[in-house]
Design an enzyme around this catalytic site. Structure first.
Site, PDB file in Angstrom:
ATOM      1  N   HIS A 114       0.815  -1.214   0.000  1.00 25.42           N
ATOM      2  CA  HIS A 114       0.000   0.000   0.000  1.00 25.42           C
ATOM      3  C   HIS A 114       0.846   1.260   0.000  1.00 25.42           C
ATOM      4  O   HIS A 114       2.037   1.236   0.261  1.00 25.42           O
ATOM      5  CB  HIS A 114      -0.983   0.008   1.169  1.00 25.42           C
ATOM      6  CG  HIS A 114      -0.366  -0.029   2.535  1.00 25.42           C
ATOM      7  ND1 HIS A 114       0.388   0.990   3.064  1.00 25.42           N
ATOM      8  CD2 HIS A 114      -0.422  -0.992   3.494  1.00 25.42           C
ATOM      9  CE1 HIS A 114       0.762   0.676   4.289  1.00 25.42           C
ATOM     10  NE2 HIS A 114       0.298  -0.538   4.572  1.00 25.42           N
ATOM     11  N   CYS A 133       2.705  -4.810   6.753  1.00 26.55           N
ATOM     12  CA  CYS A 133       2.483  -4.599   5.324  1.00 26.55           C
ATOM     13  C   CYS A 133       3.756  -4.112   4.633  1.00 26.55           C
ATOM     14  O   CYS A 133       4.782  -3.892   5.274  1.00 26.55           O
ATOM     15  CB  CYS A 133       1.367  -3.581   5.119  1.00 26.55           C
ATOM     16  SG  CYS A 133      -0.258  -4.151   5.650  1.00 26.55           S
TER      17      CYS A 133
END
Length: 158
Positions: A114, A133
């Site tokens: 992301h 992430c």
């Protein structure tokens, strides 16, 4: 003229188009903080990345701050992500789930590639800030989002 240019740039979409070679695989190297997009004929793009706040070691449990290692697939997209755009990774796999279960823990989930959070942190200024992430800049996630498809394999190396 400057005001018009600023107004029009604010209307620009975060959704880009891509008509280049197909991305056949992603490779991510945690120690080098590098994401590689491969095509049939070799490397298409490379990106510097940020990781979880505990970047060393394979993700094992929910909340450990680690980024997974191993072979997974890109399995979903979130165009309304709190992190500009995001692309899901199929963590946890069966082995991840089984190991966590033997330890009486949850393996966690919701691992994504992301962009930066909407609150304005540049993910490259704060290198390892995620909960596990893989972070890139907003411009980079726009490009990656356009280039990759669900089902594309991703190999994550220590």
């Amino acid at each position: 003229m400057g005001g018009l240019a600023a107004f029009l740039s604010g209307c620009a979409s975060k959704f880009r188009s891509y008509d280049g070679p197909e991305v056949t695989r992603l490779r991510m190297y945690k120690a080098e903080r590098l994401l590689v997009l491969d095509g049939a004929d070799g490397v298409l793009r490379t990106y510097p990345i940020g990781l979880g706040f505990a970047p060393v070691g394979h993700k094992q449990f929910e909340g450990d701050g680690r980024t997974p290692e191993g072979s997974y697939l890109l399995d979903r997209r979130n165009p309304d992500s709190l992190f500009h755009l995001s692309i899901g990774i199929s963590y946890p796999n069966e082995a991840d789930i089984a190991y966590a279960k033997t330890q009486g823990q949850s393996p966690g989930g919701d691992i994504f590639i992301h962009g930066g959070p909407r609150r304005g942190i540049d993910p490259m200024d704060v290198r390892d800030w995620t909960a596990g992430c893989i972070s890139v800049t907003d411009d980079q996630i726009e490009e990656i989002y356009a280039m990759v498809r669900n089902g594309t394999p991703i190999d994550i190396y220590a």
